[in-house]
Design an enzyme around this catalytic site. Structure first.
Site, PDB file in Angstrom:
ATOM      1  N   ARG A 104     -18.934  49.525  31.281  1.00 33.28           N
ATOM      2  CA  ARG A 104     -17.998  48.473  30.835  1.00 33.28           C
ATOM      3  C   ARG A 104     -16.596  49.029  31.041  1.00 33.28           C
ATOM      4  O   ARG A 104     -16.218  50.010  30.395  1.00 33.28           O
ATOM      5  CB  ARG A 104     -18.250  48.118  29.366  1.00 33.28           C
ATOM      6  CG  ARG A 104     -17.154  47.250  28.767  1.00 33.28           C
ATOM      7  CD  ARG A 104     -17.512  46.651  27.432  1.00 33.28           C
ATOM      8  NE  ARG A 104     -18.461  45.563  27.581  1.00 33.28           N
ATOM      9  CZ  ARG A 104     -18.725  44.659  26.639  1.00 33.28           C
ATOM     10  NH1 ARG A 104     -18.120  44.714  25.473  1.00 33.28           N
ATOM     11  NH2 ARG A 104     -19.596  43.696  26.855  1.00 33.28           N
ATOM     12  N   HIS A 131     -18.814  39.238  34.047  1.00 34.57           N
ATOM     13  CA  HIS A 131     -19.743  39.712  33.005  1.00 34.57           C
ATOM     14  C   HIS A 131     -21.150  39.205  33.354  1.00 34.57           C
ATOM     15  O   HIS A 131     -21.698  38.345  32.675  1.00 34.57           O
ATOM     16  CB  HIS A 131     -19.279  39.161  31.640  1.00 34.57           C
ATOM     17  CG  HIS A 131     -19.917  39.816  30.465  1.00 34.57           C
ATOM     18  ND1 HIS A 131     -20.767  40.896  30.559  1.00 34.57           N
ATOM     19  CD2 HIS A 131     -19.838  39.534  29.131  1.00 34.57           C
ATOM     20  CE1 HIS A 131     -21.163  41.259  29.348  1.00 34.57           C
ATOM     21  NE2 HIS A 131     -20.624  40.440  28.464  1.00 34.57           N
ATOM     22  N   GLN A 134     -24.223  38.998  30.838  1.00 33.33           N
ATOM     23  CA  GLN A 134     -24.157  37.904  29.887  1.00 33.33           C
ATOM     24  C   GLN A 134     -24.708  36.625  30.500  1.00 33.33           C
ATOM     25  O   GLN A 134     -25.376  35.828  29.843  1.00 33.33           O
ATOM     26  CB  GLN A 134     -22.704  37.690  29.429  1.00 33.33           C
ATOM     27  CG  GLN A 134     -22.560  36.601  28.387  1.00 33.33           C
ATOM     28  CD  GLN A 134     -23.250  36.944  27.074  1.00 33.33           C
ATOM     29  OE1 GLN A 134     -22.995  37.991  26.502  1.00 33.33           O
ATOM     30  NE2 GLN A 134     -24.128  36.073  26.607  1.00 33.33           N
ATOM     31  N   ASP A 219     -15.316  30.802  25.376  1.00 36.71           N
ATOM     32  CA  ASP A 219     -15.183  32.229  25.068  1.00 36.71           C
ATOM     33  C   ASP A 219     -13.827  32.402  24.382  1.00 36.71           C
ATOM     34  O   ASP A 219     -13.016  31.465  24.336  1.00 36.71           O
ATOM     35  CB  ASP A 219     -15.260  33.021  26.390  1.00 36.71           C
ATOM     36  CG  ASP A 219     -15.287  34.534  26.200  1.00 36.71           C
ATOM     37  OD1 ASP A 219     -15.494  35.001  25.065  1.00 36.71           O
ATOM     38  OD2 ASP A 219     -15.098  35.252  27.208  1.00 36.71           O
ATOM     39  N   CYS A 259     -20.620  33.633  24.373  1.00 41.15           N
ATOM     40  CA  CYS A 259     -21.127  34.999  24.579  1.00 41.15           C
ATOM     41  C   CYS A 259     -20.959  35.883  23.348  1.00 41.15           C
ATOM     42  O   CYS A 259     -21.652  36.869  23.199  1.00 41.15           O
ATOM     43  CB  CYS A 259     -20.461  35.621  25.799  1.00 41.15           C
ATOM     44  SG  CYS A 259     -18.691  35.890  25.625  1.00 41.15           S
ATOM     45  N   ARG A 287     -29.920  38.775  25.613  1.00 40.37           N
ATOM     46  CA  ARG A 287     -29.325  39.934  26.300  1.00 40.37           C
ATOM     47  C   ARG A 287     -30.364  41.050  26.410  1.00 40.37           C
ATOM     48  O   ARG A 287     -30.482  41.712  27.438  1.00 40.37           O
ATOM     49  CB  ARG A 287     -28.094  40.463  25.525  1.00 40.37           C
ATOM     50  CG  ARG A 287     -26.892  39.536  25.489  1.00 40.37           C
ATOM     51  CD  ARG A 287     -26.223  39.392  26.836  1.00 40.37           C
ATOM     52  NE  ARG A 287     -25.802  40.667  27.418  1.00 40.37           N
ATOM     53  CZ  ARG A 287     -24.648  41.282  27.147  1.00 40.37           C
ATOM     54  NH1 ARG A 287     -23.767  40.718  26.335  1.00 40.37           N
ATOM     55  NH2 ARG A 287     -24.333  42.426  27.733  1.00 40.37           N
TER      56      ARG A 287
HETATM   57  N1  NVA Z   1     -14.010  37.535  27.665  1.00 39.88           N
HETATM   58  C1  NVA Z   1     -14.390  38.465  26.630  1.00 39.88           C
HETATM   59  C2  NVA Z   1     -15.863  38.656  26.609  1.00 39.88           C
HETATM   60  C3  NVA Z   1     -16.378  39.573  25.536  1.00 39.88           C
HETATM   61  C4  NVA Z   1     -17.851  39.792  25.577  1.00 39.88           C
HETATM   62  C5  NVA Z   1     -13.672  39.776  26.853  1.00 39.88           C
HETATM   63  O1  NVA Z   1     -13.566  40.217  28.010  1.00 39.88           O
HETATM   64  O2  NVA Z   1     -13.205  40.360  25.884  1.00 39.88           O
HETATM   65  N1   CP Z   2     -21.119  39.323  24.630  1.00 39.11           N
HETATM   66  C1   CP Z   2     -20.889  40.633  24.691  1.00 39.11           C
HETATM   67  O1   CP Z   2     -20.853  41.259  25.741  1.00 39.11           O
HETATM   68  O2   CP Z   2     -20.713  41.208  23.464  1.00 39.11           O
HETATM   69  P1   CP Z   2     -20.222  42.675  23.163  1.00 39.11           P
HETATM   70  O3   CP Z   2     -18.773  42.765  23.538  1.00 39.11           O
HETATM   71  O4   CP Z   2     -20.455  42.862  21.684  1.00 39.11           O
HETATM   72  O5   CP Z   2     -21.042  43.651  23.968  1.00 39.11           O
END
Ligand code: NVA
Ligand code: CP
Length: 304
Positions: A104, A131, A134, A219, A259, A287
């Site tokens: 990540r 992502h 997801q 989101d 998500c 997930r």
């Molecule tokens: N769009 C959000 C998704 C989190 C799972 C982010 O990147 O923070």
């Molecule tokens: N939806 C998702 O990726 O959640 P986290 O940021 O908790 O991993």
């Protein structure tokens, strides 16, 4: 044989994607029956997190343990990455010791560079660009509800962010219509929009986007790394909250997905996310199953 990575939904063919999704539901059923299925004893997943996570970390770690393997949590703070060791060197070293790597990161280029030098399959656990893990869970959840997603309509309301980009890729890979309602200046990736022209409609009005949709999804307004823009974004996204009024435009029986983490009262009302059309808890659980199916696919070299 060339190492297969999963940096994007485009890294699987549409047929492979369907196979992984079907396998995800099979693995879910195996777990629900209480059966032990641990085909990967001794396999190790390395997980590099530059950003916070609840679902991604827990689902990968629990999933690998359930498959008989183990995982290592790595953050730049505690590794030499945080002290400037090049990503290319880290990739070459880590991938000689583990069987799979999940990352990540902020910049998508970071994971691309890692994958280029990694001899182990690399899985994208979220970047600023997309992502895909997801989306595996979202697609699984949709299919469990409606049978298949091909030809259906999905409404994306809010920020044209990494999740929105992944929905664009999913629309191409799974052949559904995507209606995106975003405020000016918050559009998703331009190249993806162009690539998906026959599957996507870009709108400003969330009510129009939701009309007749099978799935309404959104989101957060300020993704990780954009927290300092929170105030401006709250102003710019006025009118983009997914409310009961918006859900009422969707097809009867439509579902709501997010998500997570969610901000009730910002991108979604409590009434919707905690209401009868919401499937967010199944989505979060999926997930686990979807990524187990993905890891199985990658560990068996796509031979599942
Ligand atoms: N769009 C959000 C998704 C989190 C799972 C982010 O990147 O923070
Ligand atoms: N939806 C998702 O990726 O959640 P986290 O940021 O908790 O991993």
């Amino acid at each position: 044989m060339k190492t297969r990575h999963f940096l994007s939904l485009f890294d699987l063919t549409p047929a492979e994607l369907q196979r992984v999704l079907q396998r995800a539901s099979e693995l879910k059923a195996i777990r629900q029956r209480g059966e032990h299925y641990a085909p990967f004893p001794g396999k190790v997943l390395g997980m590099i997190f530059e950003k916070a996570s609840t679902r991604t970390r827990v689902s990968f770690e629990a999933g690998m343990a359930q498959l008989g393997g183990s995982s290592i949590f790595l953050s730049p703070r505690d590794t030499q990455l945080g002290r400037g060791e090049p990503i290319e060197d880290t990739a070459r070293v880590v991938s000689r010791m583990v069987d799979l790597v999940m990352i990540r990161t902020f910049a998508h280029a970071t994971i691309q560079r890692f994958a280029e030098y990694s001899t182990a399959p690399v899985i994208n656990g979220l970047t600023d660009y997309n992502h895909p893990c997801q989306l595996l869970a979202d697609l699984q959840t949709f299919i469990e509800e409606f049978g298949e997603i091909r030809g259906r309509t999905v409404a994306w309301i809010g920020d044209g962010n990494n999740m929105c980009n992944s929905y664009l890729k999913a629309a191409i890979q799974c052949d559904f219509q995507l209606r995106i309602a975003v405020p000016p200046g918050y559009e998703p990736d331009e190249a993806l929009l162009k690539q998906a022209t026959d599957r996507v409609v870009l709108l400003r009005d969330p009510l129009t986007a939701a009309k007749g949709a099978d799935l309404v999804t959104t989101d957060v307004w300020a993704s990780m790394g954009k927290e300092e823009q929170q105030d401006r974004r709250e102003r710019d996204f006025t009118g983009y909250q997914v409310t009961a009024e918006i859900m009422a435009q969707a097809r009867p029986g439509a579902i709501f997905l997010h998500c997570l983490p969610a901000h009730r009262g910002e991108e979604v009302s409590a009434e919707v996310i905690d209401g009868p059309q919401s499937r967010v808890w199944d989505q979060a659980e999926n997930r686990l199953h979807a990524q187990k199916a993905l890891m199985e696919f990658l560990l068996l070299g796509g031979q599942t």
